[in-house]
Motif scaffolding. Structure first.
Motif, PDB file in Angstrom:
ATOM      1  N   SER A   1      -5.454  10.847 -11.038  1.00 18.07           N
ATOM      2  CA  SER A   1      -4.282  10.551 -10.215  1.00 18.07           C
ATOM      3  C   SER A   1      -4.024   9.063 -10.037  1.00 18.07           C
ATOM      4  O   SER A   1      -2.956   8.674  -9.577  1.00 18.07           O
ATOM      5  CB  SER A   1      -4.460  11.171  -8.822  1.00 18.07           C
ATOM      6  OG  SER A   1      -4.688  12.555  -8.906  1.00 18.07           O
TER       7      SER A   1
ATOM      8  N   SER B   1      -0.832   9.403  -7.679  1.00 18.64           N
ATOM      9  CA  SER B   1       0.242  10.373  -7.873  1.00 18.64           C
ATOM     10  C   SER B   1       0.082  11.546  -6.905  1.00 18.64           C
ATOM     11  O   SER B   1      -0.884  11.613  -6.131  1.00 18.64           O
ATOM     12  CB  SER B   1       0.221  10.895  -9.308  1.00 18.64           C
ATOM     13  OG  SER B   1      -0.922  11.716  -9.513  1.00 18.64           O
ATOM     14  N   ASP B   2       1.018  12.480  -6.987  1.00 20.47           N
ATOM     15  CA  ASP B   2       0.965  13.663  -6.125  1.00 20.47           C
ATOM     16  C   ASP B   2      -0.205  14.578  -6.467  1.00 20.47           C
ATOM     17  O   ASP B   2      -0.488  15.524  -5.727  1.00 20.47           O
ATOM     18  CB  ASP B   2       2.276  14.455  -6.248  1.00 20.47           C
ATOM     19  CG  ASP B   2       3.463  13.680  -5.680  1.00 20.47           C
ATOM     20  OD1 ASP B   2       3.218  12.776  -4.862  1.00 20.47           O
ATOM     21  OD2 ASP B   2       4.611  13.979  -6.069  1.00 20.47           O
TER      22      ASP B   2
END
Length: 268
Positions: free
Chosen positions: A242, A196-197
């Motif tokens: 993440s 993810s970001d």
């Protein structure tokens, strides 16, 4: 010599403690797979295998080691007289993994003399209904594993044979030979891994991958290669949570085992 493999770290804890108690050498299974060769084993030296249960069966990396071993010269093959044992870690049960390992050992000339399982905290989170243990369950399991390994070590030092102290669980044949087959056929691809970001390019996942399967692109984003054994070390070591495996890991927890002590461990 103890051949060991660990992803998240549970089996590493067990292997290291077992080596201290039995005064045996350690040899990483990942090193065998990366080098393509088996080390020389001393005459009369016992051979142990320590690794986690994956899908009620052998991890892919253990299968690869056995395929390499089968191509080695006769001088490196095992014999039926050598003391060979298995210690496998699992979150709940093992199915018929010990029988699968016995067959693999027979394929390189040896005979599995005894096998044990050690219950450790769950790490598999890639299917519905699978998640890490609650903290209460995790701590209960962690409070028992050391005494379990001490018990196993005593029996190994006595060269006890014919012990099959394995937690098979319910419907073990179905789990290993049907569900395990499906798992290894369709749930071993690294393609669903995504970040993810929140990723901060800290390289924790790269360092955690014992097979060197994770690399970074030009933007510092992790990329997974095809040499994956689905140990999930990358997922559990991610400091920002993440990493996901498709939609299956959404909302699920992470687990890392306690660090082992600084006692001396016999190395190769």
């Amino acid at each position: 010599m103890i051949f060991w493999f660990s992803g998240t770290g549970n089996s590493r804890l067990v292997a290291y403690r077992l080596a201290r108690l039995t005064h045996d050498r350690l040899w990483p299974i990942a090193r065998v797979c990366n080098s393509g060769s088996i080390p020389q084993i001393g005459e009369g030296e016992p051979v142990g295998f320590v690794f986690p249960t994956y899908g009620w069966d052998l991890p892919k990396v253990v299968r690869k080691m056995m395929s390499i071993w089968r191509t080695e010269p006769a001088s490196l093959q095992l014999t039926k007289s050598r003391y060979v044992y298995l210690v496998t870690t699992c979150g709940d049960d093992t199915g018929k993994l010990d029988r699968r390992m016995a067959k693999a050992i027979a394929s390189i000339g040896g005979q599995l003399k005894s096998a044990w399982s050690v219950i450790m905290p769950n790490t598999y989170i890639c299917l519905p209904g699978f998640d890490v243990d609650s903290k209460v369950v995790e701590q209960k399991k962690l409070s028992l594993w050391q005494s379990r390994v001490e018990e196993i070590a005593k029996l190994i030092l006595q060269r006890r044979e014919g012990i099959w102290d394995i937690t098979e669980g319910h419907l073990p044949w179905l789990k290993t030979y049907v569900l395990g087959f499906c798992f290894h056929q369709w749930m071993m691809s690294p393609k669903p891994f995504k970040v993810s970001d929140q990723c901060i390019s800290c390289n924790a996942c790269v360092r955690a991958c014992v097979l060197g399967n994770i690399h970074k692109d030009d933007n510092g984003i992790p990329l997974w290669g095809g040499n994956c054994t689905m140990c999930l070390a990358c997922y559990h070591h991610c400091s920002t949570h993440s990493i996901s495996y498709g939609k299956w890991t959404v909302g699920k927890g992470q687990y890392l085992p306690p660090k082992e002590t600084n006692e001396q461990v016999p190395q190769d």
